[in-house]
Enzyme design. Structure first.
Site, mmCIF file in Angstrom:
data_model
loop_
_atom_site.group_PDB
_atom_site.id
_atom_site.type_symbol
_atom_site.label_atom_id
_atom_site.label_comp_id
_atom_site.label_asym_id
_atom_site.label_seq_id
_atom_site.Cartn_x
_atom_site.Cartn_y
_atom_site.Cartn_z
ATOM 1 N N TYR A 1 -44.879 -54.837 71.707
ATOM 2 C CA TYR A 1 -44.214 -55.445 72.987
ATOM 3 C C TYR A 1 -44.439 -54.269 74.087
ATOM 4 C CZ TYR A 1 -41.354 -58.850 70.351
ATOM 5 O OH TYR A 1 -41.003 -60.058 69.669
ATOM 6 N N GLU B 1 -44.902 -60.252 74.224
ATOM 7 C CA GLU B 1 -43.957 -61.058 75.031
ATOM 8 C C GLU B 1 -45.066 -62.027 76.064
ATOM 9 O OE1 GLU B 1 -44.180 -57.281 77.798
ATOM 10 O OE2 GLU B 1 -44.141 -58.100 75.567
ATOM 11 N N LYS C 1 -42.259 -51.472 69.517
ATOM 12 C CA LYS C 1 -41.689 -50.995 70.932
ATOM 13 C C LYS C 1 -42.786 -50.639 71.934
ATOM 14 C CE LYS C 1 -38.600 -52.007 72.812
ATOM 15 N NZ LYS C 1 -38.102 -52.976 73.327
ATOM 16 N N SER D 1 -35.880 -62.947 70.643
ATOM 17 C CA SER D 1 -35.025 -63.599 71.433
ATOM 18 C C SER D 1 -33.801 -64.132 70.860
ATOM 19 C CB SER D 1 -35.776 -64.561 72.351
ATOM 20 O OG SER D 1 -36.542 -63.791 73.180
ATOM 21 N N HIS E 1 -43.511 -54.987 78.214
ATOM 22 C CA HIS E 1 -42.761 -55.140 79.252
ATOM 23 C C HIS E 1 -42.968 -54.227 80.420
ATOM 24 C CE1 HIS E 1 -39.867 -57.718 76.590
ATOM 25 N NE2 HIS E 1 -39.958 -56.782 75.670
ATOM 26 N N ARG F 1 -37.690 -50.788 63.189
ATOM 27 C CA ARG F 1 -38.592 -51.943 62.848
ATOM 28 C C ARG F 1 -40.076 -51.199 62.645
ATOM 29 N NH1 ARG F 1 -37.398 -55.696 67.857
ATOM 30 N NH2 ARG F 1 -36.965 -53.850 68.886
ATOM 31 N N ASP G 1 -34.877 -55.624 78.973
ATOM 32 C CA ASP G 1 -36.197 -55.091 78.825
ATOM 33 C C ASP G 1 -37.196 -55.402 80.049
ATOM 34 O OD1 ASP G 1 -36.189 -53.948 76.331
ATOM 35 O OD2 ASP G 1 -36.235 -55.855 75.048
#
Length: 372
Positions: A94, A118, A75, A134, A96, A15, A270
């Site tokens: 993201y 997120e 990511k 999701s 996490h 991505r 994650d």
């Protein structure tokens, strides 16, 4: 503002933070976009596509990080990328952070401003930048779970939907949110025997209204979880606590009591995973067997369908990218409390309560941190 888009370097992550269509919008707003060469080649978007959209293509991630005011990724930053961040620079991706102390400390030490997709919210308390991925992960969970049930994958050798005279597989979905509801949709579509377990009676009511007799809904108690998980052929872990570590719903003892060759697909990996036996895997080596149960715990599941995932993600993130670039970081965060919910780290301080609590670190209110 100079917006930087590096190529993703996590294992088998294809991505990209911005596609050419999104670049064109940013350029139309008066911003400069810097894209690392070959950032989206695997998706079918070439350097020439980005140039036609108005981007400047640079030959390395170092060059992108070195010039950009804001880095837009997909990511979480890998250690080599964290080392390239600098004080005052914005990272939008993201993160996490709750289960990842090393990354958390790295971002704190960088002095950069880290905004997590997120934890950005909307007016109804939902997570609009997490939702598209999701959806993808939820639908994929049943697809990969069905594959893992095959004999060659270590599974029980079951066809998810069964056949005439042969009962279907039993699918248990833990969590009825966006990921869980999409897993339910896919499993019901394949004619599996599907049960959803959730702590929200309201959510269970909604799912019951949508699916009727095709879905069994069960309120989450320890006893219910034990009974249904033990009897399941496929368990999909889709429980979420925004910004915090995923709840450990399944103990090792419970996994040991599951049927040999059954499957756990842990979408929540994650955020640490819903089972004591879950540990992160990659698309290169997606599964392992623990206590006789096949585990699929890939941390970037949507990366397997990167073109679809990137388009869906860009649709959701672009308005926030433009808000940060148009108004500047401080003004954008002060003007939009939902974007401000995404602020996890700023100038060496943790600004998301759940992340701070997960690591036992000091928390600073986001408005205080940015000098409101």
């Amino acid at each position: 503002m100079r917006i930087g888009v590096p190529k993703e370097i996590k294992v088998q992550e294809y991505r990209v933070g911005l596609l050419p269509a999104s670049v064109r919008e940013a350029v139309a707003h008066g911003h400069e976009v810097l894209v690392e060469t070959a950032a989206a080649d695997r998706l079918g978007f070439t350097d020439e596509d980005f140039k036609r959209a108005g981007a400047r293509v640079l030959d390395s991630a170092q060059a992108v990080f070195g010039e950009a005011d804001m880095i837009v990724k997909v990511k979480e930053p890998q250690p080599v990328e964290i080392a390239m961040l600098r004080p005052g620079q914005i990272l939008f991706t993201y993160l996490h952070l709750a289960p990842d102390r090393a990354q958390t400390e790295g971002l704190i030490n960088s002095g950069a401003t880290a905004i997590a997709y997120e934890t950005v919210t909307d007016t109804r308390g939902r997570l609009p930048l997490l939702a598209p991925m999701s959806e993808v992960a939820g639908r994929m969970s049943v697809q990969v779970g069905a594959h893992c049930l095959e004999m060659e994958q270590g599974g029980r050798g079951m066809l998810l939907g069964g056949l005439a005279g042969v009962p279907p597989a039993k699918v248990v979905v833990l969590g009825g949110g966006v990921a869980g509801s999409n897993a339910i949709r896919a499993a019901v579509g394949l004619e599996a025997n599907v049960t959803c377990i959730d702590v929200s009676i309201q959510r269970l009511y909604e799912l019951d209204q949508w699916h009727g007799a095709a879905l069994d809904t069960v309120y989450a108690t320890r006893q219910a979880i034990e009974e249904y998980v033990k009897d399941a052929d496929l368990v999909v872990g889709a429980a979420l606590q925004p910004g915090a570590s995923a709840p450990r719903i399944i103990s090792r003892e419970l996994v040991a009591d599951m049927k040999r060759g059954s499957v756990i697909v842990d979408i929540s990996i994650d955020q640490g995973g819903i089972s004591e036996t879950s540990r992160p895997t990659t698309h290169a080596e997606p599964t392992y067997v623990e206590e006789g149960v096949v585990h699929y715990c890939v941390t970037n599941m949507p990366g397997a369908v990167a073109r679809t995932s990137t388009q869906a993600l860009n649709n959701a993130t672009l308005p926030f990218v433009l808000a940060l670039a148009d108004g500047g970081m401080v003004a954008a965060l002060l003007a939009n409390p939902h974007l401000r919910d995404g602020l996890n780290v700023h100038a060496g301080r943790l600004t998301h309560r759940a992340v701070a609590e997960a690591h036992g670190m000091p928390f600073v209110d986001p408005e205080e941190a940015i000098g409101a």
